[in-house]
Scaffold this motif. Structure first.
Motif, short mmCIF file in Angstrom:
data_model
loop_
_atom_site.label_atom_id
_atom_site.label_comp_id
_atom_site.label_asym_id
_atom_site.label_seq_id
_atom_site.Cartn_x
_atom_site.Cartn_y
_atom_site.Cartn_z
N LEU A 13 0.83 -1.20 0.00
CA LEU A 13 0.00 0.00 0.00
C LEU A 13 0.87 1.25 0.00
N GLY A 16 1.73 2.88 -3.19
CA GLY A 16 0.69 3.63 -3.88
C GLY A 16 0.16 4.80 -3.10
N SER A 70 -6.13 8.46 -11.78
CA SER A 70 -7.23 7.55 -11.47
C SER A 70 -7.76 7.89 -10.09
N TYR A 71 -9.05 7.68 -9.93
CA TYR A 71 -9.73 8.01 -8.67
C TYR A 71 -10.44 6.78 -8.15
N THR A 72 -10.19 6.48 -6.88
CA THR A 72 -10.71 5.24 -6.29
C THR A 72 -10.99 5.43 -4.81
N LYS A 74 -12.66 5.64 -1.11
CA LYS A 74 -13.55 4.79 -0.31
C LYS A 74 -13.77 5.47 1.03
N ASP A 152 -13.60 -3.60 -6.51
CA ASP A 152 -14.54 -3.12 -5.51
C ASP A 152 -15.19 -1.83 -6.01
N LEU A 155 -14.11 2.65 -10.41
CA LEU A 155 -12.86 3.40 -10.55
C LEU A 155 -13.00 4.33 -11.75
N ARG A 236 -2.37 13.59 -2.37
CA ARG A 236 -1.76 12.49 -1.60
C ARG A 236 -0.45 12.93 -0.97
N PRO A 348 -4.97 4.58 2.28
CA PRO A 348 -5.26 3.99 0.97
C PRO A 348 -6.62 4.46 0.45
N ARG A 349 -6.76 4.48 -0.86
CA ARG A 349 -8.02 4.85 -1.52
C ARG A 349 -8.56 6.17 -1.01
N CYS A 351 -8.19 9.07 -2.79
CA CYS A 351 -8.62 9.92 -3.91
C CYS A 351 -8.42 9.17 -5.22
#
Lengths: 351, 351
Positions: A13, A16, A70-72, A74, A152, A155, A236, A348-349, A351
């Motif tokens: 993690l 990223g 990319s946007y992900t 949660k 999940d 994305l 980030r 993690p996740r 943005c």
């Protein structure tokens, strides 16, 4: 220099999270696999800049500014926004931070089988709402579905396109420059992290700042274009990551006055509860600028007039032999410490 | 017209398979949520074209061609290529199919936590190998990691950028035009589907055709630019999808001579075993062109000289009242049937 990456390892993690490990991995990956001649187009900004965006020279002297993300996030919905608002705002802001006027976007949406259509409508609707407000066209894209269990939820990858008179490249930061932030930092990071940790949030206390910065940046670029030497939205890795990137890429030392950095009290409180430095928390509607000292005060006044009431000068750039590439925090208590590049998993996740 | 999409429903694999359901969903999504004024930039090609790419007019009359895609093939490695080769080739081909000379790419890579670094190196290495061969720069990108279980392995989104003298927009197809394919169809789809179904493949029988089409398209554009009215690489949904799109968008009828369509015997055999029409199987290294009849024969000769030995004329465009928007297949047995737009699940995660 990238260190400690061994090909027998697996992706973590931290790789990223947008901090030191991400930078090391990406640098190693492309310096080993892509010849330098392919890092940019002649006369344009490319991979070597490790900036928010890239640029391509246009006939006539202007530059096309392009960005891919990319946007992900949660959860997909959070106080202040959702994945769609985040994707549109983040894309627009990356174009702005290279000095570009945002014109168009493309998207590649990937959804998990079984994802509710009304949720897809809601998220894409938030994205197009921002595009509509900003007059940014959505000129193309791609839509795919992955089988249940392979992804999940959803994305969204985006490409942003704009035009700049002259691209702002952060390596242009120079000794003497003042560092300005346009508003309170860490708002997006705090709310996402609190939700991921299952903290209950009192109504209205935490709220993502995800917003396009057009009404800030276009007037600033018009009035102060040549005096803005560096511009970044501290997503980030937060302010700590942005300033460390800048110190390294310009080979300077950045001094930050802790008590000048605007952080709202609830963000400070939740950060303490979560055990995380608010300087490493993501903002999604804040600009960090490195500007010529002769215009810094005046520029802050103008930013406040534009509605960015918490804008302020938070530090300055110096040449300090032995401290090149570092960020020095002058703390509230009067001490000094190095503000490190964020490491580890962060959030993690986000943005 | 989009029909049968109810917001209480959930996303199905068919919605993402690149066939009729994808087109209906995407049309409904954006026609409801995005004002028409934001579907394109003035003078450019945008969403309304439902083409492989979009375009932005440049000062001086040329067009910038841009494309966005995501790649999520399973398995990641297959005879003839891997995810990286597929992503680079597909991006380059989408730029070429709008008449653009590919110049640059951006990527947004999303990886699952725990993904082996050596596999990341292998896939990105395949991608950069193609970029190196093609002289296409990788000027920027994004790298994210999703927690274990939130994504199966790796997803690569790409943005391709090129410059066209004049964009090829498929609605420009006209009655009388001949339809040409540059080589054997269905190669990529056959091998991916066979692998996903667990069929054992005899060595060398099936092999993805994933390749950039630069050495075909740049010479053709130079010599026959104005005579190429439509160009597409028949990926998801295969030749059947491309030709149906063309018939609808140009309001013509496309006649295809089944015995003229080049399909290798092993692809035919596996298609039969898999119970799928090879006309709906994806190609990743084939161009379908709609061209002025006066140059069609000569162009096929030139394509063969360029090394595309299986190139041939497979049909023609007609005005046939009552059959507008349809594709008519003249079968080997001498009969005629409508070649439908592919529907249903087709092959998930094929590209």
């Amino acid at each position: 220099m990238p260190t400690g990456i061994v090909l027998e390892d697996r992706v973590t993690l931290a790789h990223g999270a947008g901090g030191k490990e991400t930078e090391d991995l990406v640098r190693k990956l492309f310096s080993e696999l892509l010849p330098r001649s392919l890092w940019s187009l002649r006369g344009g900004v490319g991979l070597e800049a490790m900036d928010d965006a890239a640029s391509i020279p246009l006939p006539g002297g202007r530059h096309l500014v392009v960005t891919a993300d990319s946007y992900t996030v949660k959860p997909l919905w959070f106080p202040g926004g959702d994945l769609g608002r985040l994707a549109a705002s983040g894309t627009i802001n990356d174009v702005l931070m290279m000095g570009g006027r945002p014109l168009a976007m493309l998207d590649a949406i990937v959804v998990e089988e079984g994802f509710p259509l009304k949720d897809l409508w809601s998220i894409v609707g938030s994205m197009t709402e921002i595009l509509g407000e900003e007059g940014v066209a959505l000129i193309g894209g791609d839509f795919k579905v992955m089988p249940h269990g392979d992804l999940d939820s959803i994305l969204v990858a985006t490409m942003g396109i704009g035009v700049a008179e002259k691209p702002i490249v952060d390596s242009n930061l120079r000794p003497g420059d003042k560092v300005i932030v346009s508003g309170n930092i860490g708002e997006h990071g705090a709310v996402i992290m609190a939700l991921q940790q299952g903290l209950s949030i009192s109504s209205g206390e935490l709220r993502s700042d995800a917003s396009p910065l057009t009404r800030l940046m276009l007037p600033l670029l018009e009035r102060y274009g040549d005096s803005i030497h560096a511009a970044r939205d501290p997503t980030r890795g937060g302010l700590a990551m942005t300033l460390n990137d800048w110190a390294q890429i310009s080979n300077t030392t950045i001094y930050v006055w802790e008590n000048a950095v605007p952080i709202r009290e609830p963000v400070r409180v939740y950060s303490e509860m979560l055990g995380i430095d608010p300087f490493t928390l993501a903002s999604e509607g804040v600009a960090v600028l490195g500007v010529d000292p002769s215009v810094a005060e005046e520029m802050v006044e103008y930013m406040r007039e534009l509605g960015f009431r918490d804008a302020g000068i938070i530090g300055e750039v110096r040449l300090n032999r032995g401290l090149e590439g570092l960020v020095v925090l002058e703390t509230v208590s009067g001490g000094r410490r190095i503000l490190d590049q964020p490491r580890g998993e962060l959030v993690p996740r986000i943005c």
